[in-house]
Enzyme design. Structure first.
Site, PDB file in Angstrom:
ATOM      1  N   GLY A 125       0.804  -1.231   0.000  1.00 49.70           N
ATOM      2  CA  GLY A 125       0.000   0.000   0.000  1.00 49.70           C
ATOM      3  C   GLY A 125       0.824   1.262   0.000  1.00 49.70           C
ATOM      4  O   GLY A 125       1.496   1.578  -0.985  1.00 49.70           O
ATOM      5  N   LYS A 196       2.676 -10.179  -3.835  1.00 54.31           N
ATOM      6  CA  LYS A 196       3.516  -9.031  -3.467  1.00 54.31           C
ATOM      7  C   LYS A 196       4.980  -9.439  -3.395  1.00 54.31           C
ATOM      8  O   LYS A 196       5.866  -8.711  -3.853  1.00 54.31           O
ATOM      9  CB  LYS A 196       3.050  -8.468  -2.118  1.00 54.31           C
ATOM     10  CG  LYS A 196       1.680  -7.805  -2.211  1.00 54.31           C
ATOM     11  CD  LYS A 196       1.132  -7.505  -0.843  1.00 54.31           C
ATOM     12  CE  LYS A 196      -0.183  -6.744  -0.925  1.00 54.31           C
ATOM     13  NZ  LYS A 196      -0.849  -6.635   0.386  1.00 54.31           N
TER      14      LYS A 196
HETATM   15  N1  LIG Z   1      -8.410  -1.828  -1.166  1.00 57.41           N
HETATM   16  C1  LIG Z   1      -7.150  -1.674  -0.810  1.00 57.41           C
HETATM   17  O1  LIG Z   1      -6.840  -1.259   0.304  1.00 57.41           O
HETATM   18  C2  LIG Z   1      -6.050  -2.029  -1.776  1.00 57.41           C
HETATM   19  C3  LIG Z   1      -4.702  -1.916  -1.366  1.00 57.41           C
HETATM   20  C4  LIG Z   1      -3.677  -2.175  -2.288  1.00 57.41           C
HETATM   21  C5  LIG Z   1      -4.007  -2.573  -3.571  1.00 57.41           C
HETATM   22  N2  LIG Z   1      -5.338  -2.705  -3.928  1.00 57.41           N
HETATM   23  C6  LIG Z   1      -5.620  -3.128  -5.293  1.00 57.41           C
HETATM   24  O2  LIG Z   1      -6.285  -2.046  -5.943  1.00 57.41           O
HETATM   25  C7  LIG Z   1      -7.201  -2.542  -6.919  1.00 57.41           C
HETATM   26  C8  LIG Z   1      -8.581  -1.955  -6.655  1.00 57.41           C
HETATM   27  O3  LIG Z   1      -9.024  -2.391  -5.392  1.00 57.41           O
HETATM   28  P1  LIG Z   1     -10.317  -1.745  -4.673  1.00 57.41           P
HETATM   29  O4  LIG Z   1     -10.245  -2.213  -3.261  1.00 57.41           O
HETATM   30  O5  LIG Z   1     -10.384  -0.290  -4.948  1.00 57.41           O
HETATM   31  O6  LIG Z   1     -11.499  -2.506  -5.422  1.00 57.41           O
HETATM   32  P2  LIG Z   1     -13.073  -2.196  -5.308  1.00 57.41           P
HETATM   33  O7  LIG Z   1     -13.360  -1.327  -4.140  1.00 57.41           O
HETATM   34  O8  LIG Z   1     -13.749  -3.525  -5.415  1.00 57.41           O
HETATM   35  O9  LIG Z   1     -13.399  -1.341  -6.602  1.00 57.41           O
HETATM   36  C9  LIG Z   1     -13.267  -1.860  -7.882  1.00 57.41           C
HETATM   37  C10 LIG Z   1     -13.735  -0.827  -8.906  1.00 57.41           C
HETATM   38  O10 LIG Z   1     -13.489  -1.354 -10.201  1.00 57.41           O
HETATM   39  C11 LIG Z   1     -14.660  -1.259 -10.996  1.00 57.41           C
HETATM   40  N3  LIG Z   1     -14.621  -2.370 -11.943  1.00 57.41           N
HETATM   41  C12 LIG Z   1     -14.608  -3.708 -11.696  1.00 57.41           C
HETATM   42  N4  LIG Z   1     -14.525  -4.405 -12.844  1.00 57.41           N
HETATM   43  C13 LIG Z   1     -14.465  -3.484 -13.838  1.00 57.41           C
HETATM   44  C14 LIG Z   1     -14.379  -3.547 -15.254  1.00 57.41           C
HETATM   45  N5  LIG Z   1     -14.304  -4.711 -15.876  1.00 57.41           N
HETATM   46  N6  LIG Z   1     -14.332  -2.393 -15.952  1.00 57.41           N
HETATM   47  C15 LIG Z   1     -14.407  -1.207 -15.339  1.00 57.41           C
HETATM   48  N7  LIG Z   1     -14.491  -1.068 -14.007  1.00 57.41           N
HETATM   49  C16 LIG Z   1     -14.525  -2.188 -13.262  1.00 57.41           C
HETATM   50  C17 LIG Z   1     -15.806  -1.321  -9.999  1.00 57.41           C
HETATM   51  O11 LIG Z   1     -16.956  -0.752 -10.600  1.00 57.41           O
HETATM   52  P3  LIG Z   1     -18.317  -0.521  -9.766  1.00 57.41           P
HETATM   53  O12 LIG Z   1     -18.043   0.684  -8.915  1.00 57.41           O
HETATM   54  O13 LIG Z   1     -19.318  -0.285 -10.800  1.00 57.41           O
HETATM   55  O14 LIG Z   1     -18.518  -1.782  -8.974  1.00 57.41           O
HETATM   56  C18 LIG Z   1     -15.223  -0.485  -8.853  1.00 57.41           C
HETATM   57  O15 LIG Z   1     -15.414   0.882  -9.106  1.00 57.41           O
HETATM   58  C19 LIG Z   1      -7.122  -4.071  -6.806  1.00 57.41           C
HETATM   59  O16 LIG Z   1      -6.213  -4.560  -7.752  1.00 57.41           O
HETATM   60  C20 LIG Z   1      -6.568  -4.300  -5.404  1.00 57.41           C
HETATM   61  O17 LIG Z   1      -5.856  -5.518  -5.284  1.00 57.41           O
HETATM   62  C21 LIG Z   1      -6.338  -2.444  -3.069  1.00 57.41           C
END
Ligand SMILES: NC(=O)c1ccc[n+]([C@@H]2O[C@H](COP(=O)([O-])OP(=O)(O)OC[C@H]3O[C@@H](n4cnc5c(N)ncnc54)[C@H](OP(=O)(O)O)[C@@H]3O)[C@@H](O)[C@H]2O)c1
Length: 398
Positions: A125, A196
């Site tokens: 992160g 990671k």
């Molecule tokens: N969450 C964390 O703390 C964290 C930390 C480090 C890394 N990450 C990484 O960051 C990335 C995002 O994580 P997140 O937690 O933000 O996920 P999330 O809250 O589930 O949000 C995913 C977003 O992507 C959109 N989406 C999903 N499939 C899609 C597609 N095919 N085309 C266009 N948009 C699409 C969703 O649309 P809708 O809004 O319409 O559902 C939503 O806006 C992941 O790879 C995760 O591993 C996350």
């Protein structure tokens, strides 16, 4: 030369929204989000006109010179990122699974298309570990990188060791607070840490390793017996990923629970935090600590990559391109604690030697030396056996 960035953002979830917020607090950066692609049509916090529903609308927009990919799905992320790179657009991504599984191809695509892909947020992160490994630790002195790379499992272990909860209560609490998914296996079985670690390995030692070829075993089989054992000896159990330099240009890497003594830096990494110990020949140990997840912390790492792109930064993959390459070695012996119930499970483990054993009414354990390649041969079965494995303190360099 600093240039105006016209961003196409794909994904507006936890990290996407976090990025949007931190970007508003960064007026010095000459960047504008032209369009945001999401999956579902619903009420959003920003005007409707900013959103689109097909990533192609972003990929085919000639005005957009930077694609920021922040979706949860790795297959779709792969298609979006590779298409963007082939279209000559720079990319920032946070998708550890997609990057770890395709790193070889992604490195090639950057070279062939003269573009940059940055992914600081994909590991730990908000902690800037990738860029530091790439830039500061760009010499031969690095010995190992060891870390608590997954906040959800660390949160659960903290509740177990500091608040005397059992595993299922701690897991439920982590799920209720949004630290763990409904299906928590990505986190608690060590897959998130594995991806990671594979990324950190590329930037530590220049070795591209297939995640399927690396041992990852998590905490989902931990029992009250294991917790009692660790507490009686004054240890905490932590889920740890480690890559370590061996002799003759070789490295070993794995993700395993570990019995951690009080004098280790990672002993005090609690709750959803991450911590990485970097060990080197001349500087001994250095420790990086911080928030490994969450919208704003992760968004800040994405923002830092965007700023770096504005200054034409790209990973040179220095260790890969300019140094002796390190070969991934599995013929390495480590010491483990193995808690088991049935003799038939124990017999599957080819211990080279045993230093301690216990036979009890409920469970038994052995502590002994075993090869990683022998544990690897059991990888698919480890989770279904009534056992728990943890690396002991004797083993390693951290
Ligand atoms: N969450 C964390 O703390 C964290 C930390 C480090 C890394 N990450 C990484 O960051 C990335 C995002 O994580 P997140 O937690 O933000 O996920 P999330 O809250 O589930 O949000 C995913 C977003 O992507 C959109 N989406 C999903 N499939 C899609 C597609 N095919 N085309 C266009 N948009 C699409 C969703 O649309 P809708 O809004 O319409 O559902 C939503 O806006 C992941 O790879 C995760 O591993 C996350």
């Amino acid at each position: 030369m600093k240039k105006k960035l016209k961003i196409g953002l794909v994904g507006f979830g936890v990290v996407g929204q976090g990025l949007y917020d931190v970007l508003q607090k960064s007026p010095a950066l000459d960047a504008e989000i032209l369009s945001i692609c999401v999956k579902n049509k619903k009420q959003r916090s920003l005007p409707d006109g900013l959103f689109c529903y097909s990533a192609d609308d972003i990929l085919n927009n000639p005005e957009i010179n930077l694609v920021v990919e922040l979706i949860s799905e790795s297959e779709q992320a792969y298609h979006i990122v590779t298409k963007a790179l082939k279209a000559g657009k720079n990319v920032v991504s946070a998708n550890k699974k997609m990057i770890a599984e395709n790193l070889n191809e992604l490195v090639q695509l950057q070279k062939e298309n003269n573009v940059s892909l940055l992914y600081e947020a994909s590991a730990c992160g908000s902690i800037p570990v990738i860029r530091n490994l790439e830039e500061y630790y760009d010499n031969d002195l690095l010995l190992s990188v060891t870390g608590i790379l997954n906040g959800s499992s660390n949160y659960i272990l903290s509740k177990i060791f500091d608040h005397n909860k059992d595993y299922s209560t701690a897991l439920k609490e982590a799920q209720d607070l949004g630290f763990a998914e409904a299906d928590p296996s990505f986190d608690v079985d060590g897959f998130d840490s594995l991806f990671k670690l594979v990324i950190l390995t590329a930037h530590s030692f220049g070795t591209l390793v297939n995640p399927n070829d690396v041992l990852n075993y998590g905490i989902s089989n931990i029992s009250d017996f294991d917790i009692r054992y660790a507490k009686e000896k004054g240890y905490k159990i932590k889920l740890v990923g480690q890559v370590e330099k061996l002799e003759e240009n070789k490295i070993s890497l794995f993700v395993l629970p570990r019995l951690v003594q009080r004098d280790k830096y990672i002993y005090n990494v609690e709750d959803e935090f991450n911590g990485v110990v970097i060990k080197g020949l001349a500087y001994d140990k250095q420790f990086m600590f911080g928030k490994g997840a969450g919208g704003h912390p992760t968004g800040s790492a994405v923002l830092s990559d965007i700023t770096a792109i504005a200054h034409d930064y790209r990973y040179e993959y220095k260790k890969m391109n300019f140094y002796n390459s390190f070969k991934y070695e599995k013929d390495v012996t480590i010491e483990i604690y193995l808690r088991y119930k049935k003799m038939e499970d124990l017999e599957k483990f080819k211990f080279e030697s045993i230093s301690e054993e216990y036979i009890g009414p409920e469970y038994n354990y052995k502590i002994g030396m075993i090869k990683i390649k022998d544990l690897m041969s059991l990888k698919e079965h480890l989770r279904s056996m009534d056992i728990f494995i943890a690396v002991t303190r004797k083993t390693l360099n951290y």
